[in-house]
Design a protein around this motif. Structure first.
Motif, PDB file in Angstrom:
ATOM      1  N   UNK A   1       0.833  -1.204   0.000  1.00 41.67           N
ATOM      2  CA  UNK A   1       0.000   0.000   0.000  1.00 41.67           C
ATOM      3  C   UNK A   1       0.874   1.264   0.000  1.00 41.67           C
ATOM      4  N   UNK A   2       0.410   2.300  -0.725  1.00 37.12           N
ATOM      5  CA  UNK A   2       1.141   3.577  -0.673  1.00 37.12           C
ATOM      6  C   UNK A   2       0.784   4.262   0.639  1.00 37.12           C
ATOM      7  N   UNK A   3       1.783   4.427   1.498  1.00 35.01           N
ATOM      8  CA  UNK A   3       1.534   5.050   2.796  1.00 35.01           C
ATOM      9  C   UNK A   3       1.685   6.562   2.652  1.00 35.01           C
ATOM     10  N   UNK A   4       0.950   7.326   3.462  1.00 29.90           N
ATOM     11  CA  UNK A   4       0.958   8.788   3.290  1.00 29.90           C
ATOM     12  C   UNK A   4       2.356   9.408   3.398  1.00 29.90           C
ATOM     13  N   UNK A   5       3.273   8.732   4.086  1.00 30.45           N
ATOM     14  CA  UNK A   5       4.606   9.299   4.311  1.00 30.45           C
ATOM     15  C   UNK A   5       5.674   8.664   3.426  1.00 30.45           C
ATOM     16  N   UNK A   6       5.234   7.863   2.455  1.00 27.57           N
ATOM     17  CA  UNK A   6       6.192   7.141   1.609  1.00 27.57           C
ATOM     18  C   UNK A   6       7.114   8.054   0.801  1.00 27.57           C
ATOM     19  N   UNK A   7       6.685   9.271   0.551  1.00 31.64           N
ATOM     20  CA  UNK A   7       7.503  10.174  -0.268  1.00 31.64           C
ATOM     21  C   UNK A   7       8.705  10.718   0.498  1.00 31.64           C
ATOM     22  N   UNK A   8       8.765  10.410   1.797  1.00 31.35           N
ATOM     23  CA  UNK A   8       9.920  10.860   2.598  1.00 31.35           C
ATOM     24  C   UNK A   8      10.922   9.719   2.698  1.00 31.35           C
ATOM     25  N   UNK A   9      12.174  10.050   2.450  1.00 31.18           N
ATOM     26  CA  UNK A   9      13.230   9.049   2.551  1.00 31.18           C
ATOM     27  C   UNK A   9      14.063   9.345   3.785  1.00 31.18           C
ATOM     28  N   UNK A  10      13.955   8.464   4.785  1.00 31.54           N
ATOM     29  CA  UNK A  10      14.700   8.684   6.031  1.00 31.54           C
ATOM     30  C   UNK A  10      16.076   8.037   5.972  1.00 31.54           C
ATOM     31  N   UNK A  11      16.328   7.317   4.904  1.00 30.02           N
ATOM     32  CA  UNK A  11      17.593   6.601   4.806  1.00 30.02           C
ATOM     33  C   UNK A  11      17.445   5.149   5.224  1.00 30.02           C
ATOM     34  N   UNK A  12      16.521   4.895   6.128  1.00 29.06           N
ATOM     35  CA  UNK A  12      16.223   3.511   6.503  1.00 29.06           C
ATOM     36  C   UNK A  12      15.190   3.022   5.487  1.00 29.06           C
ATOM     37  N   UNK A  13      15.517   1.964   4.755  1.00 26.17           N
ATOM     38  CA  UNK A  13      14.662   1.581   3.633  1.00 26.17           C
ATOM     39  C   UNK A  13      13.388   0.869   4.072  1.00 26.17           C
ATOM     40  N   UNK A  14      12.398   0.963   3.193  1.00 30.01           N
ATOM     41  CA  UNK A  14      11.141   0.264   3.442  1.00 30.01           C
ATOM     42  C   UNK A  14      11.406  -1.243   3.444  1.00 30.01           C
ATOM     43  N   UNK A  15      12.350  -1.644   2.635  1.00 26.10           N
ATOM     44  CA  UNK A  15      12.712  -3.056   2.561  1.00 26.10           C
ATOM     45  C   UNK A  15      13.208  -3.551   3.925  1.00 26.10           C
TER      46      UNK A  15
END
Ligand code: SF4
Lengths: 227, 615
Positions: free
Chosen positions: B563-577
């Motif tokens: 699912x596209x999460x509302x905050x997915x456009x932010x890259x914190x450096x820690x990957x979603x993977x």
């Protein structure tokens, strides 16, 4: 070890400090000024400093007294200038005394407080009539007020002996009057100026509008010579 | 206005001294037309805000610039709000007492979701148009940062500019851009476009979102102008040791929540607790050196007169040279009667040794956070603490004379069973038993064990970001069960209201559609939601109904991994993977090691070229 007694002023910018706030403020100011303040012994050491009187929130004053015990000798000028450099605008040390060990506490030496008060009155109050009312108030041999004692019970207290004088002056163009009041300390006890104003209201028909916007300024705090 | 407020308003409110901005080290400047006026806004009370470290750093940093005057503003307490409204006076910046709507910037720090309603209230009191889209040319730019900005979407209707990540560097870039823009005489929109191009800046007005009509989930999220990047990269400072830290901080007259110098010794945390958002978003771990810490603390004590310093971080005991640091500081402190406190200590006996060193006399309460009651559950959340660690610690503490122990737990953790709940009570009992094993002569005379359980709120950018929160009903049942499982009179139990946690869960993982709810709740008078006495769930429920929004969709729903999460456009450096892998390990109760022991490739090294964790 030296005890320093100092006189200080508190003006409008800091009139809203509570007693505790002011204690904290001085404690930190001593540290910023690098004063070698002595600490009490025991589990929870605290700096050895005190004030002659607890100032209530809102009060400004030209005559307050405090004392502090420091571990090294220091001359009066250095003490004053170092402290005034670190005290915020609104507090200022005006004089200081280095005392011997045996000198008693300041609060035991309190003698009189001179106040200047600015307070709202009921619209269209006649100044002459007000002055007269105060005169007859002062002529009373005894003025009883209800006071809560330490146990929280109401007891009667005669406040007349605490009053030396009360005078009233106009404050042109405002709905306020100026009052000058001298109150006496008896065995370290006194009355608050607001309590006197309230009791004047109770003796006559109400004239003063006593609310938190009252301005109270202590012009002088007299202490007996032996302090 | 100043004189009027001082004479007629402040005498009527509690703590009037907190509305004057005349504290020691408060910055006062002579304004000029070129000067950038910045109001740093903390959406909670003075006492809470003045305890906040980030505010002190940015206040100092901005005021270092000659042509910027940064002032402070806090949420006025309810009595002050009433007076301002009654006299039709605007909320003002404390130092100059200038109305909020006259500033160039009003910058909010977002520390917790429950302060969002205060933001709207402060904007309204400051006579600033609530909705960003309707703000007029001359109104301030409303800017926001802090941990809650990692999911900025619920506030996107009201905030012009978000800063994602550590703001120290970005904020100065925004200020420089503002100077440029002012010279060009451009329009409001032009500045926002210029700001959107700065790395780490998110301007929500330049992004469009679409939703699936039946399921309500996001189907697309994309920028609508060229200047705005599709992904916003969080900013972090590589060299924390050399990073700006003020030599002076404002000293409150009244007592604040943390009435001491709080000095940050390192940022980030490599423990990898799976429930902890801070542990993920503040990666990588960066330390200050011992000499820097020592000299800064010395300067701060001299400038403030404080007599207590707290060494702050997410897990103080993990500082690589903690023992040297404490020895040196204790040495420095002795002479000036300054005390040191160590918050956020982990559970190990080393911690007790350290506490012993710094608290020579007082044996106040000892607070420990096992977070979960059973080993299985602690493995699920990757809280690398064993029962043995805990028992060793309390044993040492009891031997050294402590008698009051407080244990923090969370309930509603993923995959939790009633056995895990009972485990909390068991653990409390074992602590009590440990006390009685100590020789009567050497132990403290009185024993008190407090178990405190809070309701778990899943947060964005954690491995639990996909999971539905427990329902309020489930929370109640678990609390009841826990209470019933406690048998010993020496154990007391406190718990937190799940109504607040539910709302927190909604906003933590909310999207733009919540703007309407926030606005309606604000109109109904919601504010100070984090303060029990002002939290009104009824009003919030009405706001959801009127806005036609189902809060359960945000709080309780399990999301699919794709699912596209509302905050997915932010890259914190820690990957979603990495987060997904962690979520799957949690399901199998498999732990992940502490970073210095073994790197688990969270992504931060690829995120920032040249960055190396662990030296
Ligand atoms: S890259 Fe490795 S060591 Fe660095 S924060 Fe991520 S997991 Fe920890």
């Amino acid at each position: 070890m030296v005890k320093i007694q100092y006189q200080f002023k508190r003006s409008t910018p800091l009139r809203f400090l509570s007693h505790l706030d002011q204690q904290r403020l001085f404690q930190r100011a001593f540290r910023r000024a690098n004063m070698p303040v002595e600490y009490s012994q025991g589990f929870n050491p605290h700096p050895r400093m005190s004030f002659a009187l607890a100032m209530s929130v809102g009060l400004t004053s030209d005559g307050e007294y405090g004392e502090v015990i420091v571990s090294e000798d220091i001359d009066v000028e250095t003490f004053i200038s170092r402290m005034n450099k670190v005290l915020p605008n609104g507090l200022e040390i005006v004089s200081a005394n280095i005392c011997g060990e045996g000198v008693g506490s300041l609060s035991a030496a309190l003698s009189k407080s001179v106040y200047r008060i600015r307070i709202k009155v009921i619209p269209e109050t006649d100044l002459a009539a007000l002055a007269e009312a105060i005169q007859s108030y002062l002529a009373l041999p005894q003025i009883l007020i209800q006071k809560r004692n330490k146990k929280g019970k109401y007891v009667e207290k005669d406040i007349r002996p605490f009053i030396e004088s009360i005078a009233v002056f106009a404050d042109p163009g405002t709905d306020k009057v100026n009052i000058k009041m001298t109150l006496i300390y008896i065995e370290q006890q006194c009355v608050k100026p607001e309590q006197i104003l309230e009791s004047i209201n109770n003796q006559n028909s109400a004239v003063f509008l006593i609310d938190p916007t009252i301005e109270i300024h202590r012009e002088k705090l007299l202490i007996t010579a032996d302090a | 206005m100043n004189n009027y407020i001082e004479k007629n308003i402040l005498p009527l409110v509690t703590k009037p001294i907190t509305y004057l901005g005349n504290e020691v080290n408060a910055v006062h400047k002579i304004p000029s037309p070129e000067m950038i006026r910045f109001a740093f806004a903390f959406p909670d009370t003075y006492e809470v805000g003045m305890s906040h470290l980030g505010m002190k750093i940015l206040y100092g940093l901005l005021n270092e610039e000659k042509d910027i005057w940064c002032e402070r503003v806090f949420a006025p307490w309810v009595d002050m709000e009433e007076q301002l409204r009654r006299h039709d006076l605007p909320l003002y910046g404390l130092e100059s007492m200038m109305p909020l709507n006259d500033y160039d910037f009003v910058g909010f720090t977002l520390q917790y979701e429950m302060s969002f309603s205060n933001i709207l209230n402060m904007l309204e009191l400051g006579k600033i148009t609530l909705r960003s889209a309707q703000r007029k040319e001359a109104e301030p730019f409303v800017i926001a940062g802090g941990p809650c900005a990692y999911n900025p979407e619920p506030l996107s209707d009201f905030i012009d500019i978000f800063v994602i990540g550590e703001a120290e560097e970005v904020i100065l870039k925004i200020m420089a851009t503002h100077r440029e823009w002012k010279k060009t005489g451009g329009a409001r929109q032009d500045f926002l476009k210029m700001a959107a191009a700065i790395e780490g800046v998110y301007v929500p007005a330049f992004y469009a979102v679409s939703y699936d009509e039946t399921t309500g989930v996001i189907t697309a999220f994309a920028p609508v102008i060229e200047e705005a990047p599709a992904t916003i990269r969080k900013q972090f400072i590589e060299d924390l040791d050399q990073a700006y830290f003020p030599d002076k901080i404002v000293v409150s007259y009244t007592e604040t929540v943390h009435d001491r110098i709080s000095y940050e010794i390192f940022r980030g945390c490599g423990r990898g607790c799976r429930f902890c958002q801070a542990g993920m978003i503040y990666r990588p771990t960066r330390e200050k050196t011992v000499p820097t810490i020592q000299s800064k603390i010395k300067a701060l004590i001299a400038a403030t007169g404080y007599d207590e310093v707290s060494l702050s971080s997410l897990s103080t005991g993990d500082y690589s040279e903690i023992e040297t640091l404490i020895k040196n500081l204790v040495c420095d402190a002795e002479s000036g009667k300054v005390s040191i406190s160590l918050p956020s200590l982990r559970i190990d006996s080393l911690s007790i040794e350290m506490l012993e060193e710094i608290q020579k006399v007082r044996k106040a309460g000892l607070t420990l956070a096992p977070e979960a009651g059973t080993q299985r559950m602690r493995d699920v959340i990757n809280k690398g603490v064993t029962e043995e660690n805990l028992m060793d610690t309390v044993k040492t503490a009891f031997e050294k004379g402590w008698g009051h122990v407080k244990l923090y737990f969370m309930i509603g953790l993923p995959g939790e069973t009633l056995a895990d709940i009972e485990g909390i009570a068991d653990l409390g009992q074992k602590v009590v038993d440990e006390y009685y094993k100590i020789d009567r002569e050497s132990r403290n005379k009185s024993l008190k064990v407090v178990l405190s359980a809070s309701s778990f709120v899943p947060k964005p950018f954690t491995p639990f970001q996909w999971m539905g929160q427990n329902t309020p009903e489930e929370f109640k049942n678990k609390q009841r069960h826990l209470k019933a499982s406690i048998k010993d009179r020496k154990i007391s139990y406190s718990w937190h209201d799940s109504g607040v946690s539910f709302l927190e869960a909604v906003f933590a993982r909310g999207d733009r559609r919540l703007g309407l709810v926030l606005e309606k709740a604000h109109q109904k008078g919601c504010r100070f939601d984090g303060w029990g006495e002002y939290f009104d769930l009824q009003k919030w429920t009405e706001a959801f109904v009127e806005a036609g929004i189902d809060p359960d969709f945000y709080a309780l729903r399990n999301r699919d991994y794709d699912e596209i999460l509302p905050w997915d456009f932010i890259d914190t450096g820690v990957t979603k993977k990495f987060l997904k892998a962690e979520a799957q390990k949690a399901e199998a109760a498999v732990t992940t090691p502490f970073c210095p022991e073994s790197c688990s490739n969270c992504g931060i090294m690829e995120f920032k070229k040249g960055w190396k964790c662990n030296g």
